[in-house]
Design an enzyme around this catalytic site. Structure first.
Site, PDB file in Angstrom:
ATOM      1  N   GLY A  54       1.415  -5.611  -3.653  1.00 59.32           N
ATOM      2  CA  GLY A  54       2.582  -5.995  -2.733  1.00 59.32           C
ATOM      3  C   GLY A  54       2.644  -7.181  -1.744  1.00 59.32           C
ATOM      4  O   GLY A  54       1.467  -7.485  -1.111  1.00 59.32           O
ATOM      5  N   SER A  55       3.734  -8.036  -1.655  1.00 59.50           N
ATOM      6  CA  SER A  55       3.621  -9.112  -0.888  1.00 59.50           C
ATOM      7  C   SER A  55       3.746  -8.367   0.942  1.00 59.50           C
ATOM      8  O   SER A  55       3.736  -7.182   0.938  1.00 59.50           O
ATOM      9  CB  SER A  55       4.786  -9.980  -0.928  1.00 59.50           C
ATOM     10  OG  SER A  55       4.666 -10.609  -2.086  1.00 59.50           O
ATOM     11  N   HIS A  57       1.126  -9.203   2.839  1.00 64.15           N
ATOM     12  CA  HIS A  57      -0.232  -8.945   3.319  1.00 64.15           C
ATOM     13  C   HIS A  57      -0.853 -10.572   3.358  1.00 64.15           C
ATOM     14  O   HIS A  57      -2.182 -10.651   3.670  1.00 64.15           O
ATOM     15  CB  HIS A  57      -1.227  -8.104   2.509  1.00 64.15           C
ATOM     16  CG  HIS A  57      -0.734  -6.685   2.121  1.00 64.15           C
ATOM     17  ND1 HIS A  57      -0.561  -6.030   3.134  1.00 64.15           N
ATOM     18  CD2 HIS A  57      -0.448  -6.064   1.028  1.00 64.15           C
ATOM     19  CE1 HIS A  57      -0.267  -4.647   2.761  1.00 64.15           C
ATOM     20  NE2 HIS A  57       0.148  -4.910   1.572  1.00 64.15           N
ATOM     21  N   ASP A 110      -0.999   0.041  -8.228  1.00 62.99           N
ATOM     22  CA  ASP A 110      -1.827  -1.105  -8.454  1.00 62.99           C
ATOM     23  C   ASP A 110      -2.691  -0.842  -9.701  1.00 62.99           C
ATOM     24  O   ASP A 110      -2.811  -1.263 -10.715  1.00 62.99           O
ATOM     25  CB  ASP A 110      -2.525  -1.724  -7.472  1.00 62.99           C
ATOM     26  CG  ASP A 110      -1.867  -2.289  -6.396  1.00 62.99           C
ATOM     27  OD1 ASP A 110      -0.478  -2.399  -6.394  1.00 62.99           O
ATOM     28  OD2 ASP A 110      -2.372  -3.024  -5.549  1.00 62.99           O
ATOM     29  N   HIS A 219      -0.270  -0.531   4.535  1.00 66.08           N
ATOM     30  CA  HIS A 219       1.102  -0.444   4.467  1.00 66.08           C
ATOM     31  C   HIS A 219       1.844   0.495   5.472  1.00 66.08           C
ATOM     32  O   HIS A 219       3.104   0.960   5.524  1.00 66.08           O
ATOM     33  CB  HIS A 219       1.151   0.363   3.181  1.00 66.08           C
ATOM     34  CG  HIS A 219       0.789  -0.501   2.006  1.00 66.08           C
ATOM     35  ND1 HIS A 219      -0.441   0.013   1.298  1.00 66.08           N
ATOM     36  CD2 HIS A 219       0.968  -1.401   1.278  1.00 66.08           C
ATOM     37  CE1 HIS A 219      -1.053  -0.608   0.524  1.00 66.08           C
ATOM     38  NE2 HIS A 219       0.188  -1.651   0.317  1.00 66.08           N
TER      39      HIS A 219
END
Length: 357
Positions: A54-55, A57, A110, A219
């Site tokens: 996911g973006s 990070h 993932d 997250h």
């Protein structure tokens, strides 16, 4: 919510467009599907390394695409796994004929999507191996994982295996190297504040002015405990000892067996640290933590390692795995043999990490 964005739904696309404009000599960008790849891809005869997630990070993972690290990175929406079609198209773009290594953080989405992508790639006659990163000592299982979460060791693995691939290691040797780095690494983090996912428009969780969350996930997942804030030295020692005193860790992972032509369950063991080990020490900021505080943390970490008989051979200090604007940090220690040290020192040139070039 105050953020320097246009529309929440355009954040990832516009970030990728900005990266393509900023680093044209290092990377190129595909917007449909979304992934970043080396400007000189494919590199014929070299194992191609692909990661993603996911973006939110950044610079992980897209900032680590380039010579000496990743060949491609797949960008999901904020805190959301990329899809198998992204991973497959990235593999097609960077496949140089020597095989593909997917480096996968242990989060359920993932893991599932990278396995599907590997199967799709094999159906198109590519050799593929998936290696899982699961180094977070904070919790055994979490909201988004079965087993330990994949965090700071990911950056160390991408650098070391990237150097190995650049040196000409074949797919089996690169996969073994990545597996060894993961087995040698452990991490622990904390949060002083939450972060705000733009689409949600409010903080993921709320901490009091005098509270911290110890063992937080990248997250915003809960950690081990919520507690009153302490001094930097006290918090650093708590994190460091959680890592250094963590015992042997055994778990079963799903890996592809080339001889059997099928996925098999493999039991792996991460050995505890012992006196005399040399380590790569990584102090990471979560996005909203100034470097002055990270250096204070490293100062205490060095002291704790010395007392426990660990020698810090190399270090990395800075914000490399962030959680949007979260204030907080994480510590990663990776037991390093001479081969790993030499590969760590090898030249790297990416938007987010570069030396020796």
């Amino acid at each position: 919510m105050k953020k320097l964005i246009n529309k929440p739904e355009d954040i990832v696309k516009e970030e990728l467009e900005g990266m393509a404009l900023a680093y044209p000599s290092m990377i190129k960008v595909s917007l449909e599907p979304k992934f970043i790849y080396r400007a000189d891809a494919p590199v014929q005869g070299k194992v191609a390394l692909i990661s993603g997630g996911g973006s939110g990070h950044e610079p992980m993972h897209g900032g680590f695409v380039g010579k000496g690290m990743l060949d491609a990175a797949c960008a999901g929406e904020i805190f959301t796994s990329p899809t198998p079609d992204q991973m497959l198209e990235a593999a097609k773009k960077v496949n140089g004929g020597a095989g593909i290594l997917y480096i996968v953080k242990n989060y359920t989405g993932d893991v599932m999507n990278f396995e599907m992508a590997a199967d799709l790639a094999r159906s198109e006659n590519m050799k593929v191996q998936n290696i899982l990163i699961d180094d977070d000592v904070a919790v055994k299982d979490s909201l988004w994982t079965a087993g330990r979460r994949g965090v700071g060791t990911t950056v160390i693995a991408e650098k070391i295996t990237g150097a190995g691939a650049e040196k000409g290691y074949d797919l089996t040797k690169v996969a073994d190297l990545c597996r060894n780095v993961n087995a040698s690494g452990r991490s622990m983090g904390l949060a002083l504040t939450s972060c705000t996912v733009p689409a949600a428009g409010k903080p993921t969780f709320v901490l009091g002015d005098d509270e911290i969350e110890m063992g937080i996930g990248i997250h915003g997942e809960p950690g081990r405990t919520r507690m009153k804030i302490k001094s930097a030295d006290e918090l650093t020692e708590m994190m460091a000892l959680s890592i250094i005193e963590d015992g042997d860790y055994s778990r079963t992972v799903h890996e592809w067996d080339e001889k059997k032509g099928d996925w098999v369950d493999v039991t792996l063991v991460n050995k505890a640290f012992k006196e005399g080990d040399q380590v790569i020490a990584f102090v990471n900021g979560m996005g909203g933590t100034p470097n002055i505080e990270l250096q204070i943390i490293y100062r205490k970490l060095n002291e704790v390692c010395e007392k426990k008989g660990l020698k810090i051979a190399r270090n990395l200090i800075g914000s490399y795995i962030t959680s949007l604007e979260m204030q907080g940090c994480s510590i990663t220690l990776v037991r390093a043999d001479q081969e790993m040290i030499e590969l760590w020192d090898a030249p790297v040139k990416t938007p987010g990490l570069r030396w020796g070039i």
